[in-house]
Design an enzyme around this catalytic site. Structure first.
Site, PDB file in Angstrom:
ATOM      1  N   ASP A  57      -7.622 -15.096   3.545  1.00 17.70           N
ATOM      2  CA  ASP A  57      -9.007 -15.484   3.843  1.00 17.70           C
ATOM      3  C   ASP A  57      -9.861 -15.296   2.591  1.00 17.70           C
ATOM      4  O   ASP A  57     -10.715 -16.130   2.267  1.00 17.70           O
ATOM      5  CB  ASP A  57      -9.585 -14.645   5.002  1.00 17.70           C
ATOM      6  CG  ASP A  57      -9.494 -15.368   6.351  1.00 17.70           C
ATOM      7  OD1 ASP A  57      -8.512 -16.116   6.555  1.00 17.70           O
ATOM      8  OD2 ASP A  57     -10.408 -15.202   7.195  1.00 17.70           O
ATOM      9  N   LYS A  63       0.880  -1.169   0.000  1.00 17.04           N
ATOM     10  CA  LYS A  63       0.000   0.000   0.000  1.00 17.04           C
ATOM     11  C   LYS A  63       0.919   1.221   0.000  1.00 17.04           C
ATOM     12  O   LYS A  63       0.809   2.125   0.834  1.00 17.04           O
ATOM     13  CB  LYS A  63      -0.909  -0.072   1.245  1.00 17.04           C
ATOM     14  CG  LYS A  63      -1.992   0.972   1.302  1.00 17.04           C
ATOM     15  CD  LYS A  63      -3.051   0.839   0.218  1.00 17.04           C
ATOM     16  CE  LYS A  63      -3.923   2.082   0.212  1.00 17.04           C
ATOM     17  NZ  LYS A  63      -4.842   2.143  -0.937  1.00 17.04           N
TER      18      LYS A  63
HETATM   19 MN    MN Z   1      -5.964 -15.210   9.311  1.00 19.73          MN
END
Ligand code: MN
Ligand code: NAD
Ligand code: IPM
Length: 361
Positions: free
Chosen positions: A253, A192
């Site tokens: 995730d 970023k």
């Molecule tokens: Mn995690």
């Protein structure tokens, strides 16, 4: 017969102790020559004795074992999560397991929420920095409990830490093929750096410098927000992704979602040449714990990853092939559309792997 590989097994909390016996069943069925030792580190022991990691615990793991297989940590009875932090982050930091390797592979189109995605579209790996960044625990609180409270959580990025993880990603790319047999050929650095210029600047400079040692590898860059969009829009463009601790946590995730959910995702916490630790990406999933519905495939694929790391590639491949077959035949838990319990799912796989083992003898 060579000496057995010594494995420390730490099931942990919640669904950890439900998926781990299935991983052990399948490891045993694979015929791998292993000596397993079980550890009861986790919330129950912490609540009973106040101990998270026994004295010299990490030294003993490092000294006495070839690898560590972990379930998950996290328990609603320990809201501070202190035991998970000391055990899990403790292993990563104190044993210096700097490369968190998280493969992302779609086994069957039916598992992916993306319209029309096939296994050929999703076969990449995230290399997450695992020993610094915003997880460094540097900072503190000031004037706690007052309206003037200040909380500082520093983002630590060292030249050494960034360089070794970036180099690990290039080395990984050089040494690994995709599942269709073609060579991996691209490393993408995700940061970023448009907003966080100090840390981002270091990552950018190091990435450029290290990439020059690998002229045959194509480099890419993406800001982490844009990467999240691209991951659901066109995951085919990813090959090897290297990123910091925090971004690596978040995007894996999301990437687990592409593979069929957290129940499918495997990971290894690696320091080449040292005792490394392997754990599924998922947590202890308290809402489904004790309901016999946890998907054991993430833990089982993690066990296969561990075997592969230990040089037991044939056994690892047998396990991966059996998981693929289970997915295709819908011999799975509910999250993948099947009707099996956690242990029925492990039984089916173990039987399949054992048949493969008998045939190859
Ligand atoms: Mn995690
Ligand atoms: P989680 O991974 O436990 O669960 C997220 C979602 O995925 C839930 O809906 C859960 O039911 C589902 N899920 C996870 N694993 C599954 C499996 N094997 N089969 C089927 N469904 C599965 O994440 P969370 O809810 O954010 O965290 C719960 C606890 O776990 C927290 O204490 C957290 O800190 C901890 N945690 C630990 C680890 C680890 O030990 N490596 C990793 C992530 C979270
Ligand atoms: C993971 C987990 C851990 C992390 C938690 C439990 C501290 O989410 O392994 O992905 O953030 O690294």
């Amino acid at each position: 017969m060579p000496n057995p590989k010594r494995i420390a097994v730490i099931p942990g909390d919640g669904i950890g102790p439900e998926v781990m016996p299935e991983a052990v069943k399948v490891l045993t069925a694979s015929g791998a020559n292993l000596e397993l030792s079980h550890f009861d580190w986790g919330a129950d022991r912490f609540l009973a004795e106040g101990v998270t990691v026994p004295q010299d615990g990490f030294t003993a793991l490092d000294r006495d074992f070839d690898a560590i297989l972990v379930g998950a940590f996290g328990d609603p009875r320990v809201p501070s999560n202190i035991h998970a932090k000391e055990i899990l982050l403790g292993m990563r930091f104190k044993m210096d397991l700097y490369a968190n390797v998280r493969p992302v592979r779609l086994l069957d189109s039916s598992l992916c929420p993306l319209k029309g995605a096939t296994p050929a579209d999703i076969d990449f790996v995230v290399i997450r920095e695992n020993t610094e960044g915003m997880y460094s625990d540097v900072g503190g609180v000031f004037k706690q409990g007052t309206p003037d409270e200040i909380a500082v959580q520093e983002d630590i990025n060292t030249r050494k830490g960034v360089e070794r993880i970036v180099r690990y990603a290039f080395d990984y790319c050089e040494r690994h093929s995709k599942h269709d047999g073609t060579q991996r050929e691209r490393v993408l650095m995700c940061d970023k750096s448009n907003a966080m210029t100090h840390a981002g600047g270091l990552w950018q400079r190091v990435f450029k410098e290290v990439s020059e040692e690998y002229p045959q590898i194509t480099t890419q860059h993406m800001y982490v927000d844009a990467l999240c969009l691209q991951m659901v829009r066109d995951p085919r463009q990813f090959d090897v992704i290297v990123t910091n601790n925090m971004f690596g946590d978040i995007i894996t995730d999301l990437a687990a979602g592409l593979q069929g959910g957290l129940g499918m995702a495997a990971s290894g916490n690696i320091h080449p040449g040292k005792t490394s630790m392997f754990e599924p990406v998922h947590g202890s999933a308290p809402p489904i714990a004790g309901k016999k519905m946890a998907n054991p495939f993430g833990a089982i694929l993690t066990a296969a990853m561990m075997l592969s790391h230990l040089g037991l590639k044939e056994q690892a491949e047998k396990i991966e092939a059996a998981v693929l077959e289970a997915v295709k035949q819908k011999r799975t838990t509910h999250d993948l559309g099947g009707a099996l319990t956690t242990s029925e799912s492990g039984d089916w796989l173990a039987e399949r792997v054992a048949v493969g083992s008998a045939q190859s003898r």
